[in-house]
Motif scaffolding. Structure first.
Motif, mmCIF file in Angstrom:
data_model
loop_
_atom_site.group_PDB
_atom_site.id
_atom_site.type_symbol
_atom_site.label_atom_id
_atom_site.label_comp_id
_atom_site.label_asym_id
_atom_site.label_seq_id
_atom_site.Cartn_x
_atom_site.Cartn_y
_atom_site.Cartn_z
ATOM 1 N N ALA A 1 10.739 6.143 2.959
ATOM 2 C CA ALA A 1 11.873 7.062 2.917
ATOM 3 C C ALA A 1 12.450 7.151 1.506
ATOM 4 C CB ALA A 1 12.951 6.597 3.900
ATOM 5 N N PHE A 2 12.644 6.026 0.873
ATOM 6 C CA PHE A 2 13.274 6.011 -0.444
ATOM 7 C C PHE A 2 12.386 6.689 -1.498
ATOM 8 C CE2 PHE A 2 14.404 3.431 -4.365
ATOM 9 C CZ PHE A 2 15.576 4.141 -4.615
ATOM 10 N N LEU A 3 11.115 6.258 -1.547
ATOM 11 C CA LEU A 3 10.245 6.821 -2.574
ATOM 12 C C LEU A 3 9.831 8.248 -2.251
ATOM 13 C CD1 LEU A 3 7.971 3.683 -3.183
ATOM 14 C CD2 LEU A 3 9.916 4.480 -4.546
ATOM 15 N N GLY A 4 9.685 8.534 -0.939
ATOM 16 C CA GLY A 4 9.345 9.909 -0.556
ATOM 17 C C GLY A 4 10.449 10.884 -0.908
ATOM 18 N N LEU A 5 11.681 10.518 -0.624
ATOM 19 C CA LEU A 5 12.806 11.402 -0.953
ATOM 20 C C LEU A 5 12.942 11.536 -2.470
ATOM 21 C CD1 LEU A 5 15.430 10.135 1.656
ATOM 22 C CD2 LEU A 5 14.324 12.395 1.599
ATOM 23 N N ALA A 6 12.697 10.438 -3.183
ATOM 24 C CA ALA A 6 12.768 10.505 -4.658
ATOM 25 C C ALA A 6 11.713 11.469 -5.204
ATOM 26 C CB ALA A 6 12.555 9.110 -5.248
ATOM 27 N N LEU B 1 13.807 14.252 -7.016
ATOM 28 C CA LEU B 1 14.052 13.848 -8.401
ATOM 29 C C LEU B 1 12.985 14.302 -9.379
ATOM 30 C CD1 LEU B 1 15.343 10.186 -7.821
ATOM 31 C CD2 LEU B 1 16.666 12.289 -7.982
ATOM 32 N N LEU B 2 11.831 14.740 -8.870
ATOM 33 C CA LEU B 2 10.768 15.170 -9.790
ATOM 34 C C LEU B 2 10.660 16.680 -9.815
ATOM 35 C CD1 LEU B 2 7.965 12.549 -9.011
ATOM 36 C CD2 LEU B 2 9.662 12.531 -10.840
ATOM 37 N N VAL C 1 0.840 -1.205 0.000
ATOM 38 C CA VAL C 1 0.000 0.000 0.000
ATOM 39 C C VAL C 1 0.870 1.248 0.000
ATOM 40 C CG1 VAL C 1 -1.632 1.340 1.399
ATOM 41 C CG2 VAL C 1 -1.983 -1.121 1.067
ATOM 42 N N VAL C 2 1.967 1.203 0.767
ATOM 43 C CA VAL C 2 2.891 2.342 0.795
ATOM 44 C C VAL C 2 3.508 2.554 -0.588
ATOM 45 C CG1 VAL C 2 5.056 3.204 1.767
ATOM 46 C CG2 VAL C 2 3.394 2.047 3.243
ATOM 47 N N ILE C 3 3.907 1.462 -1.230
ATOM 48 C CA ILE C 3 4.499 1.567 -2.569
ATOM 49 C C ILE C 3 3.490 2.161 -3.556
ATOM 50 C CG2 ILE C 3 5.441 0.245 -4.505
ATOM 51 C CD1 ILE C 3 6.499 -1.771 -2.454
ATOM 52 N N ALA C 4 2.227 1.753 -3.425
ATOM 53 C CA ALA C 4 1.191 2.227 -4.356
ATOM 54 C C ALA C 4 1.000 3.734 -4.288
ATOM 55 C CB ALA C 4 -0.127 1.515 -4.053
ATOM 56 N N GLN C 5 1.324 4.337 -3.135
ATOM 57 C CA GLN C 5 1.172 5.781 -3.016
ATOM 58 C C GLN C 5 2.158 6.549 -3.903
ATOM 59 O OE1 GLN C 5 -1.551 6.665 -1.187
ATOM 60 N NE2 GLN C 5 -1.657 4.411 -1.019
ATOM 61 N N PHE C 6 3.206 5.850 -4.336
ATOM 62 C CA PHE C 6 4.241 6.501 -5.155
ATOM 63 C C PHE C 6 4.282 5.913 -6.557
ATOM 64 C CE2 PHE C 6 5.499 6.832 -0.717
ATOM 65 C CZ PHE C 6 5.817 8.173 -0.599
#
Length: 472
Positions: free
Chosen positions: A462-467, A471-472, A324-329
């Motif tokens: 942390a990883f996807l949030g920082l990305a 990065l965007l 679910v966390v991954i799906a948010q990103f």
């Protein structure tokens, strides 16, 4: 020949005899197991006897656990009258009922008569077949039957279940000479014992004396003058885990068990305490993997499924939570495919670091080394260790991100995410089992799923949030 030479010769002969006996002992190896299987297939009674006779009872119990159900039945049938109490006591409790069902009633009776009362209790308490339990109790003498039935009336996993009733006692006012004369004339001494327990007129234990001190002291020495400082008693309802901890902590060899009025009931010896310590360590290992502590290699397939399914279901739920966390990103992952390649590394490193901290914490809780007095120091240590390891691996992964994908920003993202997740892993690895124990949940059983969930969720976030931010 001098006056000392006969003693020297006797000692030499004894040593030669002991050496010969040791040389005759044979270990259970793969070739012997294979030979036993061949003998069973050919129903070779003589060959089977030659293979099994030199083995220790514990090895024969292991052999019974390794062969198939049909081979066990054939072995018991061919090796008539040889399955003794030692083998039954060493046998995995999941197989005892099966092996007992193969034995004639007279063989069962003969086997259990060889056992101390604590071993009979261990044998009977794990039987589901009431008829088998009744048959075993019926084979005992009246005194032993009453002792076993009384032990079975105590709470499960208590000192009362662990103790044996065979105890050597002496009045506290006796001398060494009186004790020696009693021991020499005593017809019903236990096969093995380490202490003579001293009691007052009301049968309350007041101390104990080792056999070594009795033999080394002059006959006129009062027993009270050579008491051991290590004397300790346990109440019959004390948990066996408390007993095992005390034996390990205070280096006990044996300890008296008393009732609520402090009267002597029995004794617990070091071999039983070590068995409990081994069982608890084994339970911790199994539970850390989400496996029921009662599971063994002898369990049926459906039994294994039933025991493992609940925790696999818990793991599925926690995996869905991480997804679910991954799906948010999802948008971030769509735009930067490299994130999907590197993302498992962050979660995996955090999970491994959390498992390391968790294993140390669970074992420390079991041995009572981790307490309220040092828990914050241990948490700080694990967090600092996580931070230092995180920094080291952050540098490595930062370089990997730059070299592999040509993006310094991506290298920086995974480096920072690695530090965050490693710190959280150290905190969760110690904090979660401590909290679970406080609320009455076995930390060995439940901690693994929670620690893995925390490291996965934090690592992905942390990883996807920082990305998403950089990065965007």
């Amino acid at each position: 020949m001098t006056e000392h030479e006969p003693d020297t010769l006797l000692r030499s002969q004894d040593e030669e005899t002991q050496t010969a006996e040791l040389e005759e002992e044979i270990d259970l190896d793969d070739s012997r197991v294979s030979a036993v299987r061949d003998a069973l297939a050919q129903r070779d009674r003589t060959g089977l006897d030659d293979l099994l006779e030199p083995l220790h009872g514990a090895d024969i119990a292991d052999l019974l656990e390794q062969v198939s159900e049909s081979e066990r039945s054939t072995l018991v049938e061919l090796w008539q009258g040889q399955i003794d109490g030692e083998i039954l006591s060493e046998l995995d409790e999941n197989l005892r009922e099966e092996v007992l069902s193969y034995l004639p009633a007279e063989d069962v009776a003969e086997a259990v008569r060889e056992l101390d009362t604590d071993d009979v209790v261990d044998l009977v308490e794990n039987l589901d077949d009431a008829d088998q339990a009744t048959a075993i109790l019926g084979a005992l003498s009246d005194v032993d039957r009453v002792a076993v039935q009384q032990a079975l009336s105590y709470p499960e996993y208590s000192a009362g279940r662990l103790m044996q009733r065979e105890v050597v006692i002496a009045p506290s006012f006796w001398t060494v000479g009186q004790a020696i004369d009693f021991l020499r004339s005593g017809p019903d001494l236990p096969e093995q014992f380490y202490h003579v327990i001293l009691t007052d007129p009301r049968m309350r234990p007041v101390g104990h004396v080792t056999l070594g001190k009795i033999l080394a002291s002059p006959r006129e020495t009062p027993l009270s003058d050579i008491e051991e400082d290590s004397f300790r008693t346990f109440e019959v309802t004390d948990p066996e885990s408390e007993v095992a901890y005390a034996f390990n902590q205070y280096h006990l060899i044996s300890a008296a068990v008393v009732d609520a009025d402090d009267r002597l009931l029995g004794v617990i010896t070091i071999d039983d305490a070590i068995r409990i310590l081994d069982e608890e360590a084994e339970e911790d290992i199994l539970r850390l993997a989400g496996v029921d502590a009662e599971e063994s290699l002898s369990n049926k397939t459906l039994g294994v499924v039933r025991r493992r399914f609940p925790w696999l279901a818990v793991n599925l739920f926690t995996a869905i939570l991480a997804s679910v966390v991954i799906a948010q990103f999802e948008a971030v992952l769509t735009q930067i495919v490299a994130l999907a390649v590197l993302m498992p590394i962050v979660a995996s490193m955090g999970g491994n670091a959390g498992t390391q901290s968790l294993t140390v914490a669970v074992r420390a809780l079991a041995t009572r080394d981790l307490t309220g007095g040092n828990v914050w120091r241990v948490i700080r240590r694990e967090v600092m260790a996580g931070a230092i390891n995180g920094l080291a691996f952050a540098v490595i992964m930062g370089v990997v991100g730059i070299v592999w994908f040509g993006s310094p920003a991506l290298g920086g993202v995974i480096a920072v995410a690695m530090i965050v997740n490693m710190v959280v892993a150290g905190l969760a690895g110690v904090g979660i089992p401590v909290v679970l124990q406080k609320v009455g949940i076995d930390p060995a059983l439940a901690s693994g799923a929670f620690v893995t969930t925390v490291t996965d969720v934090v690592g992905f976030f942390a990883f996807l949030g920082l990305a998403a931010l950089w990065l965007l």
